[in-house]
Design a protein around this motif. Structure first.
Motif, short mmCIF file in Angstrom:
data_model
loop_
_atom_site.label_atom_id
_atom_site.label_comp_id
_atom_site.label_asym_id
_atom_site.label_seq_id
_atom_site.Cartn_x
_atom_site.Cartn_y
_atom_site.Cartn_z
N GLY A 1 11.25 29.65 -20.55
CA GLY A 1 11.20 30.77 -19.24
C GLY A 1 12.52 31.51 -19.36
O GLY A 1 12.86 32.40 -19.20
N GLY A 2 13.39 29.80 -19.26
CA GLY A 2 14.79 30.54 -19.78
C GLY A 2 15.35 31.18 -18.24
O GLY A 2 16.24 31.22 -18.12
N THR A 3 14.73 30.16 -16.91
CA THR A 3 15.68 30.37 -15.94
C THR A 3 17.37 30.08 -15.79
O THR A 3 17.95 30.91 -15.45
N ASN A 4 17.72 29.38 -16.55
CA ASN A 4 18.38 28.23 -16.59
C ASN A 4 19.49 28.55 -17.63
O ASN A 4 20.81 29.21 -16.84
N ILE B 1 20.39 19.60 -18.04
CA ILE B 1 20.01 19.88 -17.08
C ILE B 1 18.71 19.10 -16.94
O ILE B 1 17.56 19.30 -17.57
N GLU C 1 18.81 23.63 -9.93
CA GLU C 1 19.40 23.63 -11.44
C GLU C 1 20.32 24.64 -11.68
O GLU C 1 21.19 24.96 -11.95
C1 GRF Z 1 13.25 23.42 -15.62
O1 GRF Z 1 12.84 22.48 -15.55
C2 GRF Z 1 14.44 22.12 -16.83
O2 GRF Z 1 15.08 20.93 -15.83
C3 GRF Z 1 13.84 21.36 -17.57
O3 GRF Z 1 13.04 22.33 -17.77
C4 GRF Z 1 13.12 23.32 -17.33
C5 GRF Z 1 13.59 24.35 -18.25
O4 GRF Z 1 13.35 25.65 -17.25
N1 GRF Z 1 15.30 21.01 -18.21
P1 GRF Z 1 13.86 26.97 -17.68
O5 GRF Z 1 13.34 27.56 -19.41
O6 GRF Z 1 14.85 26.80 -17.71
O7 GRF Z 1 12.97 28.56 -17.13
#
Ligand code: GRF
Length: 197
Positions: free
Chosen positions: A10-13, A108, A180
């Protein structure tokens, strides 16, 4: 600091990093590329919306794993990152990559390492294990990537409380929002400040 972000979902980070650069929380930094192994990852849309070059490089597109590894290495040589950020990148990195970018790859992980980490602990599984163990506190960790799984030097951690009614999904969301998306931008900013340009 030239940063390349590797994603699968999803790329929320990734979004937290994009927003952090935009609002000045992450100083002296440019996200110069996004690499995904999943062409449908919404993270690619986020990169596109932010005008960041994005590349889909998937093991599925290559007969042999060594060819995928080489394609990944070649793309990174082209992008010349100072730092590679793994943000939910569900691909085992070639050891040559870890050697070439030693102490320049961070990840992460959605737990307080050394709890609930190692192979098999990804996505909701981490939070299911935390709830099954009955921990009252969990959180997230940013660490350098070495040849092991979640074994590199820890850079930042942030704790999050576990509530009695938590489901894995609710807990995952709280860990992302409260931990995160705070420590990953914080870690990139700290590395950019250490680099001094
Ligand atoms: C997050 O739960 C992160 O902790 C793990 O993978 C997921 C990535 O989520 N490394 P997103 O793609 O950043 O939304």
């Amino acid at each position: 600091l030239r940063v390349v972000v590797c994603v699968s979902g999803g790329g929320t980070n990734l979004q937290a990093l994009i927003d952090g650069v935009r609002n000045g929380k992450i100083r002296n930094t440019e996200i110069t590329g996004v690499i995904s192994n999943n062409p449908c990852a919404y993270a690619m849309k986020r990169a596109e919306n932010a005008g960041i070059p994005s590349f889909c490089i998937s093991p599925k597109d290559y007969e042999k794993r060594v060819d995928f590894n080489q394609a990944l290495l070649d793309k990174l040589d082209e992008l010349q990152p100072d730092l590679i950020v793994l943000a939910g990148f569900l691909v085992i990195l070639p050891k040559e990559l870890i050697q070439q970018y030693r102490n320049r790859i961070i990840n992460i992980h959605p737990s307080l390492i050394p709890s609930f980490c190692g192979t098999g602990y990804y996505g909701l599984k981490v939070h299911e294990a935390a709830l099954a163990r009955g921990v009252k506190v969990t959180g997230a960790t940013v660490h350098y990537v070495d040849e092991g799984t979640d074994t590199g030097e820890i850079i930042l951690q942030k704790a999050v409380e576990v509530l009695p009614e938590d489901t894995p999904e609710i807990l995952q969301r709280r860990v992302m929002e409260q931990a995160e998306w705070v420590i990953l931008p914080g870690a990139v900013d700290a590395i950019a400040m250490k680099q001094g340009n």
